[in-house]
Design an enzyme around this catalytic site. Structure first.
Site, short mmCIF file in Angstrom:
data_model
loop_
_atom_site.label_atom_id
_atom_site.label_comp_id
_atom_site.label_asym_id
_atom_site.label_seq_id
_atom_site.Cartn_x
_atom_site.Cartn_y
_atom_site.Cartn_z
N THR A 93 147.70 63.38 -3.75
CA THR A 93 147.65 62.47 -4.90
C THR A 93 149.06 62.29 -5.45
OG1 THR A 93 145.40 63.12 -5.51
CG2 THR A 93 146.72 62.09 -7.21
N PHE A 106 151.45 61.45 -8.40
CA PHE A 106 151.50 61.46 -9.87
C PHE A 106 152.80 60.82 -10.34
CE2 PHE A 106 148.26 64.57 -9.12
CZ PHE A 106 147.47 64.57 -10.26
#
Length: 715
Positions: A241, A243
């Protein structure tokens, strides 16, 4: 046990001493419904609902405050600590927008938010929020997601029947769960699932702490005291992921040529062939590489801005059928710093082609920190601290849902119109030079006489100035500025530049200002079957100076919840685009009266719109209209143009009438000439002996003339 309790008390006492020693303004609020103090593998959780803490002074002097979405122990918190270190104060927020608000309101220094996942794709909500809030990207971090199977102490693998977690986490561990025969049960959050098991509350039907496991991070297991039976249970080990760390100020000026940089932008393009190809060519011609490009439907506020820009450039599209139903934003990440010469040229080239361009941030690649962010993280490393701390509450949370105290100066027709909406959710008071106590009582508003201004201003949160433009400056000068400190002042005049300049000139820096224009009036009521409702009507506003973001958003929500079309633009842009239109609208409404608009049994939409316009303008005071005339430099020009247009229409009508009359006379003259010629022809035929002579005074109808002409043709 007693020794452990004493250690806990000492620990909390040391924490309180550290907090109270911080300098700055003291805010009293329930510190966090749950305060987590973690050091190594030790975790202590306690409730401190009446502790006084100054979270702002902690952030400025000691701790770096970073907002993340989710419960303590969420993957977002773990990513935050990977990027910034274990000593940051991680502030859990209930949703993504709350994270943006926390930074915009200065309650937090940064927010760390996910924007895309290698398996699930982009998180579009955060891209949309980056357009709504004036925050900038200062760093990025690629976080490896590793799911853990967490259970309560004493629970074994064979006892597990259910697994609770966020639906996406369950999907990513589907094969693992199938292999163990575990039934997945979706919940709202990964860390929240661990919290359910630890607190033995709010669990789904059939699930108990003894037969249920949570799929969450190892950090959540440490926080909530759960055992980790398995780690890395995801089906795909390429689950990453990305960020982004967002702040109020950027770091582009700290990016040297040696630091690999990335810049994120968003832009919109005209609806023409090859527009995207030409936009990308701005970068490819300069050998600037991309790492991401994605399109998203344009938000309503951005679409309104694009329409405004289109009108400014003369591209007026009056026919809705000619407008594309979908307009798209393009989000682009390119591998170069914003201040690089090639980047500057590419962006300048793009602005020539695009309708809208905004730089979301220029920042270092691969989790590198520069500028103030790097300095603050280094400072944290040298700071003595009890351990990593995460909180799930902020001072503003206590004000969530709190009604505002709204004061209205000028309780005429428009002031009363606004008050009827305000009193549905908030407490309202008013004042006026005239006695409006009866009107105020009917609406449910507290009335204060104009000489009692000190008591009127006492305790209010928002001051709305609903006074005519010609009186605006005198009213502002008469206000005691000391009583306005810390309050929000909102002007609602039809022209915004003049009131905005007056407020900035006479009000101190600690007074918030919103310049606004509700583009509807007392003719607009709440009847859902009427064509005149708040729903869809434009509310134009500018946050001229806002320090209390929560209060500002609460006030603007009054119009948002009424389903107004919220359009954010500067006062200058507003006046450029709407001042002339508003003056002409009110002028037209005043030229129309009820004698010109009689009631009809069957009404068209156009006629109903004219009636609404006449009703709205007739209910407004003449002072309001005069202010629109006085402070609009082009008002006299529009009056002359209206007069010229009326004269032009009169000339066109007279010319058309003269033409029709002349045309009729010419037709009659041609008819008489044809009849006379026919008579002569028939008389000549009669003289030749073919038919009897016809008296010259006898009338010849069209059928006779047709028969005569046919006879002549046959001969």
């Amino acid at each position: 046990m007693k020794i452990l309790l004493r250690q806990l008390i000492c620990l909390l006492s040391a924490m309180a001493t550290l907090i109270e020693s911080c300098a700055g303004r003291q805010l009293s609020f329930p510190l966090i419904s749950t305060l987590e103090i973690r050091g190594g593998s030790t975790k202590t959780s306690t409730i401190a609902s009446s502790t006084k803490v100054d979270i702002e002074s902690i952030g400025s002097n000691e701790v770096l405050r970073v907002a993340f979405q989710g419960e303590p122990g969420a993957y977002s918190e773990k990513a935050t600590r990977e990027l910034l270190g274990e000593k940051v104060l991680a502030v859990g927020r209930p949703n993504f927008e709350a994270c943006f608000r926390a930074v915009a309101s200065r309650e937090c220094d940064y927010t760390c938010l996910p924007v895309e996942n290698s398996l699930g794709g982009s998180i579009h909500e955060n891209y949309d929020l980056m357009l709504r809030y004036d925050l900038t990207i200062v760093a990025e971090h690629e976080f490896r997601v590793k799911h853990c199977l967490l259970v309560k102490k004493g629970v074994k693998r064979e006892d597990i029947k259910y697994a609770i977690s966020h639906p996406q986490a369950l999907a990513q561990c589907d094969n693992f769960l199938r292999g163990l025969g575990i039934t997945p049960v979706p919940t709202y959050d990964t860390a929240g699932s661990a919290k359910m098991i630890a607190e033995e509350s709010s669990m789904p039907p059939g699930c108990t702490p003894e037969n249920t496991a949570a799929i969450a991070s190892d950090l959540a297991g440490k926080i909530y005291g759960l055992n980790c039976l398995d780690k890395g249970i995801e089906d795909d080990d390429t689950n990453f992921t990305r960020f982004l760390l967002l702040a109020r100020a950027g770091v582009s000026s700290f990016l040297s040529k040696k630091i690999p940089a990335k810049t994120s932008i968003v832009f919109t393009l005209p609806d023409t062939a090859g527009a995207l190809y030409k936009a990308l060519a701005c970068f490819s011609l300069r050998d600037i590489d991309f790492s991401k490009i994605e399109s998203r439907p344009t938000s309503a506020s951005l679409l309104n801005f694009l329409k405004f820009r289109s009108q400014q450039k003369g591209r007026k599209t009056r026919n809705k059928a000619d407008m594309p139903r979908f307009r798209y934003c393009f989000y682009l990440d390119f591998l170069s710093g914003e201040l690089n010469e090639n980047s500057q040229n590419a962006l300048a080239h793009l602005r020539e082609q695009a309708d809208f361009v905004r730089i979301l941030g220029s920042y270092p690649q691969k989790s590198r920190l520069v500028g103030p962010v790097a300095n603050e993280v280094e400072k944290l490393k040298t700071m003595e601290a009890i351990g990593p701390v995460s909180v799930d509450s902020l001072p503003s949370d206590l004000e969530e849902g709190k009604s505002l105290q709204i004061g209205i100066i000028g309780f005429g027709t428009f002031g009363q119109f606004l008050a009827r909406r305000f009193v549905k959710q908030h407490k309202v008071r008013c004042t006026d030079q005239l006695d409006k106590s009866a009107d105020a009582d009917n609406i449910g508003v507290d009335y204060f006489a104009s000489y009692d201004m000190a008591n009127f201003l006492k305790g209010i949160d928002v001051l709305v100035l609903a006074v005519p433009l010609v009186e605006f400056e005198n009213v502002v000068l008469s206000l005691p500025t000391d009583s306005l400190r810390g309050k929000l002042v909102v002007e609602v005049c039809p022209l915004s530049s003049h009131p905005k300049a007056i407020l900035l000139r006479h009000l101190d820096q600690d007074i918030d200002i919103i310049s606004s224009h509700p583009m509807f009036g007392p003719g607009v009521h709440d009847d859902p079957y009427s064509t005149a409702t708040w729903d869809g009507r434009p509310f134009v506003y500018e946050k001229v100076r806002v320090t209390d973001v929560r209060r500002c958003e609460t006030f603007l929500e009054i119009f948002g919840e009424a389903r107004c079309q919220m359009v954010e633009m500067t006062a200058e842009q507003h006046d450029t685009s709407t001042a002339d239109a508003e003056f002409v609208t009110h002028l037209t409404g005043r030229l129309l009266d009820h004698q010109l608009l009689p009631p009809t049994p069957v009404t068209s939409k156009e006629y109903a719109a004219l009636c609404d316009l006449a009703d709205m303008t007739s209910s407004d005071s003449f002072d309001l209209f005069f202010g629109m005339f006085k402070f609009n430099d082009r008002a006299k020009e529009h009056l002359n143009k209206m007069r010229d247009n009326l004269a032009k229409v009169e000339r066109q009508l007279a010319a058309k009438e003269a033409y029709m009359t002349a045309s009729t006379e010419m037709k009659n003259a041609d008819r008489q000439r044809l009849i006379a010629e026919t008579k002569l022809l028939l008389q000549e035929i009669a003289k030749s002996g073919d038919i009897a002579a016809i008296p010259s005074n006898e009338k010849i109808d069209d059928n006779s003339r047709k028969t005569t002409l046919d006879t002549k043709k046959n001969k």
